[in-house]
Enzyme design. Sequence first.
Site, PDB file in Angstrom:
ATOM      1  N   HIS A  14      -3.360   0.175  -3.390  1.00 49.86           N
ATOM      2  CA  HIS A  14      -2.860  -1.190  -3.225  1.00 49.86           C
ATOM      3  C   HIS A  14      -2.272  -1.711  -4.534  1.00 49.86           C
ATOM      4  O   HIS A  14      -2.982  -1.844  -5.532  1.00 49.86           O
ATOM      5  CB  HIS A  14      -4.000  -2.102  -2.748  1.00 49.86           C
ATOM      6  CG  HIS A  14      -3.603  -3.550  -2.581  1.00 49.86           C
ATOM      7  ND1 HIS A  14      -3.469  -4.142  -1.345  1.00 49.86           N
ATOM      8  CD2 HIS A  14      -3.331  -4.512  -3.475  1.00 49.86           C
ATOM      9  CE1 HIS A  14      -3.125  -5.419  -1.498  1.00 49.86           C
ATOM     10  NE2 HIS A  14      -3.038  -5.668  -2.810  1.00 49.86           N
ATOM     11  N   GLU A  28      -9.345   0.291  -4.360  1.00 44.39           N
ATOM     12  CA  GLU A  28      -8.188   0.620  -3.523  1.00 44.39           C
ATOM     13  C   GLU A  28      -7.054   1.167  -4.397  1.00 44.39           C
ATOM     14  O   GLU A  28      -6.149   0.428  -4.788  1.00 44.39           O
ATOM     15  CB  GLU A  28      -7.704  -0.612  -2.748  1.00 44.39           C
ATOM     16  CG  GLU A  28      -8.698  -1.108  -1.731  1.00 44.39           C
ATOM     17  CD  GLU A  28      -8.103  -2.089  -0.721  1.00 44.39           C
ATOM     18  OE1 GLU A  28      -6.911  -2.433  -0.860  1.00 44.39           O
ATOM     19  OE2 GLU A  28      -8.822  -2.475   0.202  1.00 44.39           O
ATOM     20  N   ASP A  36       0.870  -1.168   0.000  1.00 46.23           N
ATOM     21  CA  ASP A  36       0.000   0.000   0.000  1.00 46.23           C
ATOM     22  C   ASP A  36       0.910   1.220   0.000  1.00 46.23           C
ATOM     23  O   ASP A  36       1.830   1.300   0.815  1.00 46.23           O
ATOM     24  CB  ASP A  36      -0.882   0.031   1.247  1.00 46.23           C
ATOM     25  CG  ASP A  36      -1.867  -1.136   1.292  1.00 46.23           C
ATOM     26  OD1 ASP A  36      -2.110  -1.739   0.226  1.00 46.23           O
ATOM     27  OD2 ASP A  36      -2.377  -1.431   2.379  1.00 46.23           O
TER      28      ASP A  36
HETATM   29 ZN   LIG Z   1      -3.393  -3.319   0.586  1.00 48.94          ZN
END
Ligand SMILES: [Zn+2]
Length: 477
Positions: A216, A213, A164
């Site tokens: 990510h 996300e 991340d």
């Molecule tokens: Zn992640």
Amino acid sequence: MKQTRAFKAPLAAAVSAALMATLLPLAPATAATEVTARTEVNAQAVTVDSAVQVATKKIQRDPSKTDVFVNKSYPLSPKKYAPKTVAVKGTNVRLQSSAASAYSKMVKAAAKDGVKIRAVSGYRSYARQAELYNYYSRIYGQSYASRISAVPGTSEHQTGLAIDVGNNNSQCGLQACFANTPVGKWVAKNGYKYGFILRYPKGQESVTGYSYEPWHFRYLGTSLAKSYKNSGAKTLEAYYGVAKSKSNNNSDKSAKGTAKTTANLNMRSGAGTNNRIVLTIPRSKTVQLTGSKKSGWYEVRYSSKTGWVSGTYLSNISIPSTPKKKESSKDSKSKSTNSKSAKTTANLNMRTGAGTGNRVVLTIPRGKQVTITGSKKSGWYPVKYSGKSGWVSGQYLSNFSDSAPKSNTEKKKSSPKAATKTTVANLNMRSGAGTSNRVVLTIPKGKKVTLTGTEKSGWYKVKYSSKTGWVSGKYLR
Ligand SMILES: [Zn+2]
């Protein structure tokens, strides 16, 4: 998946993603041409897709391999697998060494462009993931927790190949708006050159099983990352032809109709002949339509694979009409099948799919009533008019009406229960996140507060009684 440290901003990310899903703009750029253009023919739709048999790509299950495929349906095996990891240079974030050095290379390249990437979270052990997941489950309930956090043994972070990332100033940390920050933009664009791909893209939740996300990234090695990028696939699931998940969304999708192949027909990872062949469907086979259509291509399921085929080689396309939908509505409360209507605000093209790349079925005069037959897609609505069915741009619809308005149904469906919380004590709302801040008011126990989507160190920014301020998350349920 979320970072470990301080459980930072899980809510913000989740809520903003959900909100974005309902508040997406109605594609203004294409709208203008949509009203007037009447006769474009989509060249892609007539492209002949030669039926060449190609072996299906093997899915790597060995967790020690860089291309290991991990998602909710493909857990790590063994479940508690623990890779060798090293600290990423200058941080305490850990990754497998191949991923760590690729990451450092990427950081250097970004710095040359003036973009400073920060490592937020990398390797997480099974035990750590279990802690996280249990934490989210306690707070949000299991089903919602599963959308924002991985069940232990199914997290890419456990492979030591996922990271991340964030901006140095934490701008939009772990929130959907991260996509528009310098780091979010740079890594999305360039990550693949260093072997990293955006693993949970926007609009693919039903495929990946996770909310959007933009922070990510998954390390695949440069050659696989490039091949993935070139394939045009939107998800790794689509790339491998397993874009079928066990989520409820799919049972909905299976109700969207069937068609028959009129030739040995390639199923591809995306809509167009430039995409990778997943498998070849023999002639005269029945395929399931998922309901997605793009530029004359249909997303279909066949032999437990999901992919795209050219509509040119499909016949007997049957899409359930309203009465059939009633039958299937028993399987899902999330499916909005009430018949609704809207009015056209311009002479409006009805097309065979959601987008101006699709064939015009007819032009609906301005001021006419159309029946909305299903769910909105990228700002387009499936409608019926004058005995024909097709898609129109929502930009030119007004006066939406029905007993259960579509927008409300959608909001209910996509906004998690986390959008409001109940106080479990008389609770001070403060001017900032922390007890050192001024008390704005005291919210009585048992009251509902609205979450704004911002969270900091366990404090949530909320609205109550027309005031906005911060409350400790410890006293919210
Ligand atoms: Zn992640």
